[in-house]
Design an enzyme around this catalytic site. Structure first.
Site, mmCIF file in Angstrom:
data_model
loop_
_atom_site.group_PDB
_atom_site.id
_atom_site.type_symbol
_atom_site.label_atom_id
_atom_site.label_comp_id
_atom_site.label_asym_id
_atom_site.label_seq_id
_atom_site.Cartn_x
_atom_site.Cartn_y
_atom_site.Cartn_z
ATOM 1 N N TYR A 93 0.825 -1.203 0.000
ATOM 2 C CA TYR A 93 0.000 0.000 0.000
ATOM 3 C C TYR A 93 0.874 1.273 0.000
ATOM 4 O O TYR A 93 1.720 1.433 0.881
ATOM 5 C CB TYR A 93 -0.942 0.009 1.228
ATOM 6 C CG TYR A 93 -1.457 1.377 1.513
ATOM 7 C CD1 TYR A 93 -2.392 1.956 0.655
ATOM 8 C CD2 TYR A 93 -0.985 2.139 2.567
ATOM 9 C CE1 TYR A 93 -2.827 3.250 0.849
ATOM 10 C CE2 TYR A 93 -1.410 3.431 2.778
ATOM 11 C CZ TYR A 93 -2.335 3.973 1.914
ATOM 12 O OH TYR A 93 -2.749 5.261 2.099
ATOM 13 N N ASP B 260 0.262 3.295 8.594
ATOM 14 C CA ASP B 260 -1.112 3.024 8.129
ATOM 15 C C ASP B 260 -1.208 1.569 7.672
ATOM 16 O O ASP B 260 -0.575 1.179 6.683
ATOM 17 C CB ASP B 260 -1.422 3.980 6.960
ATOM 18 C CG ASP B 260 -2.890 3.988 6.572
ATOM 19 O OD1 ASP B 260 -3.632 3.092 7.027
ATOM 20 O OD2 ASP B 260 -3.295 4.895 5.807
ATOM 21 N N HIS C 156 -3.945 0.296 6.660
ATOM 22 C CA HIS C 156 -4.927 0.366 5.563
ATOM 23 C C HIS C 156 -5.897 -0.811 5.565
ATOM 24 O O HIS C 156 -6.115 -1.457 4.528
ATOM 25 C CB HIS C 156 -4.212 0.517 4.210
ATOM 26 C CG HIS C 156 -4.874 1.532 3.323
ATOM 27 N ND1 HIS C 156 -5.617 1.195 2.231
ATOM 28 C CD2 HIS C 156 -4.929 2.874 3.399
ATOM 29 C CE1 HIS C 156 -6.079 2.284 1.658
ATOM 30 N NE2 HIS C 156 -5.684 3.327 2.350
ATOM 31 N N GLU D 87 -2.657 3.280 12.228
ATOM 32 C CA GLU D 87 -3.896 3.703 11.570
ATOM 33 C C GLU D 87 -4.612 2.532 10.908
ATOM 34 O O GLU D 87 -3.973 1.661 10.313
ATOM 35 C CB GLU D 87 -3.525 4.761 10.521
ATOM 36 C CG GLU D 87 -4.707 5.237 9.704
ATOM 37 C CD GLU D 87 -4.307 6.242 8.644
ATOM 38 O OE1 GLU D 87 -3.177 6.790 8.720
ATOM 39 O OE2 GLU D 87 -5.110 6.468 7.736
ATOM 40 N N GLU E 54 -11.074 7.547 8.305
ATOM 41 C CA GLU E 54 -11.052 8.326 7.056
ATOM 42 C C GLU E 54 -12.192 7.943 6.120
ATOM 43 O O GLU E 54 -12.548 8.718 5.247
ATOM 44 C CB GLU E 54 -9.702 8.182 6.348
ATOM 45 C CG GLU E 54 -9.412 6.776 5.865
ATOM 46 C CD GLU E 54 -8.035 6.636 5.225
ATOM 47 O OE1 GLU E 54 -7.069 7.205 5.744
ATOM 48 O OE2 GLU E 54 -7.938 5.944 4.201
ATOM 49 N N HIS F 117 -8.302 13.392 7.899
ATOM 50 C CA HIS F 117 -7.811 12.842 6.638
ATOM 51 C C HIS F 117 -7.334 13.992 5.740
ATOM 52 O O HIS F 117 -8.046 14.986 5.585
ATOM 53 C CB HIS F 117 -8.965 12.090 5.970
ATOM 54 C CG HIS F 117 -8.571 11.239 4.825
ATOM 55 N ND1 HIS F 117 -9.382 11.053 3.733
ATOM 56 C CD2 HIS F 117 -7.461 10.509 4.595
ATOM 57 C CE1 HIS F 117 -8.778 10.236 2.884
ATOM 58 N NE2 HIS F 117 -7.621 9.880 3.388
ATOM 59 N N GLU G 268 -2.992 15.325 8.642
ATOM 60 C CA GLU G 268 -2.290 14.707 7.512
ATOM 61 C C GLU G 268 -2.138 15.775 6.430
ATOM 62 O O GLU G 268 -3.115 16.428 6.056
ATOM 63 C CB GLU G 268 -3.120 13.540 6.975
ATOM 64 C CG GLU G 268 -2.490 12.830 5.805
ATOM 65 C CD GLU G 268 -3.341 11.645 5.336
ATOM 66 O OE1 GLU G 268 -4.584 11.707 5.463
ATOM 67 O OE2 GLU G 268 -2.767 10.665 4.832
#
Ligand code: GCO
Ligand code: MG
Length: 408
Positions: A160, A215, A217, A241, A267, A317, A344
């Site tokens: 990612y 993250d 994800h 995250e 997010e 986000h 961010e």
């Protein structure tokens, strides 16, 4: 006072920003961002076909009633498309309200709680050496907080948000070669064997001061995420995250029971109802909603206030798909929110982007400084906008090596 017209533009330099401009009979106009990455034409159509016809003739100062009208009045509530459209209207109405008051928006929210707001950048590498070079670049620019993403040895494709090749740049999430998504391959075991040790090396290399974020994800199961969070606990991450998909709010309990690593999530949330249990049960540390697809300033402020009652801080986000308009709206919330955490922030300030959205919000040494211009403090140049048009694009999809579809 009345709204006389509203227009929607889709396009931008390398992005499909969805920009709403609301005009009034007093010459004051407001701007909103309805960008929903890789589904941009849908909030644009929701605005043009369903909301704008009712909006014309309304009093723009009644932002609360207008929000309720479009939210309750839709009958089919929530969802990212509707909430992005309502969010853009809401931002534009707050822009108008603050311009009428002759004040920057943060003054209407309650004024400054701090002089500047901490931001984090995205470092990424095809391998650990590559990632360390990327982090060094941000540290040299004065960033105090960096999200770190790394290619995983033996993974058949890039991971990612990491580059395919060493020294390459991490791709912007959208692939503009067409609507049909490319496939990334994911292997949880390889990731779990590699990533905690990589994070430990980063901590050892950069020392205790750097704020390190990572993250996941949405890729881990709750039990795997709990084990990961426990393993990296001694590293003192700023946050971990999206360790697991959050459709199941209860899943976060398992992570909490096993680790004190700070958790950031949200997010993809559109409403307070996606995170109220997470917040009230104090299962997270940072709430990641965006003013765009979480219904604008009016609704996000309610989430921020609920979060503040439960020691949850903000971490809005700020992926590159957010236009400078929603980033400005978030900058005003950041400077005000008593429970602000971090923002961010990906460099928006290319010359083409600055020409399309002139403003003097800026980031220096990893800190965001707010514009004192009345309203949101960002403008929209329609002559520039005419240079761009919608470009179809997509996120990748993720499959396991045996072909099973996984979470992107
Ligand atoms: C982040 C995100 C994004 C998403 C993107 C999808 O933390 O910034 O995870 O980069 O992948 O918003 O469109
Ligand atoms: Mg994320």
């Amino acid at each position: 006072m009345k709204i006389t017209d509203a227009k929607v533009f889709v396009g931008g330099p390398g992005k499909n920003y969805v920009t709403l401009k609301i005009m009034t009979d007093q010459g004051v106009y407001g701007l909103g961002d309805a960008t929903l990455n890789n589904r941009e034409t849908l909030p644009a159509a929701y605005l043009t076909d369903y909301l704008i016809p009712s909006l014309i003739g309304m009093d723009p100062r009644r932002s609360e009633d207008i929000w309720q009208f479009f939210y309750r009045g839709a009958y089919f509530r929530r969802g990212p498309i509707a909430m992005a459209a309502i969010g853009a209207i809401d931002m534009a109405l707050w822009d108008i309200k603050a311009k009428l008051a002759g004040m920057p928006l943060y003054q209407l929210l309650g004024g400054k709680s701090r002089d500047s707001a901490l931001v984090y950048a995205h470092a990424a590498g095809a391998d650990l050496e590559d990632l360390i070079a990327s982090i060094e670049g941000y540290v040299a620019q004065g960033y105090k907080a960096v999200r770190v993403q790394c290619g995983v040895p033996g993974m058949p494709t890039a991971s990612y948000a990491t580059p395919d090749i060493k020294g390459g740049t991490a791709p912007f999430i959208t692939d503009f070669s067409g609507i049909r998504p490319k496939t990334e391959i994911w292997d949880t075991e390889k990731y779990l064997r590699f990533m905690p040790a990589a994070l430990a090396e980063i901590r050892a290399r950069f020392g205790p001061e750097l704020k390190i974020l990572h993250d996941v994800h949405h890729r881990l199961l709750p039990r795997e995420a709990a084990a990961f969070a426990r393993e990296v606990e001694p590293l003192g991450l700023f946050w971990l995250e999206d360790p697991t998909p959050a459709e199941d709010q209860d899943a976060l309990k398992l992570i909490r029971q096993h680790s004190t690593t700070p958790i950031a999530i949200g997010e993809v949330f559109n409403a307070i109802w996606d995170c109220n249990k997470l917040i009230e049960n104090e299962l997270i540390d940072f709430i990641r909603v965006a003013v765009t697809y979480a219904g604008g300033i009016t609704h996000v402020r309610r989430i921020v206030d609920l979060a503040g009652q439960h020691h949850v801080r903000t971490g809005f986000h700020g992926a590159p798909s957010h236009s400078p308009i929603s980033m400005a709206a978030q900058a005003h919330l950041n400077i005000w929110a008593p429970n602000f955490g971090i923002q961010e922030y990906l460099v928006l300030g290319t010359p083409a982007c600055d020409a399309l959205f002139p403003s003097d919000h800026h980031v220096t040494n990893g800190l965001q400084y707010i514009s004192d211009a009345p309203g949101l403090g960002v403008d929209f140049n329609e002559t520039e906008a005419a240079r761009y048009q919608y470009q179809p694009g997509s996120h990748p999809v993720v499959r396991l090596e045996d072909g099973t579809l996984w979470n992107y």
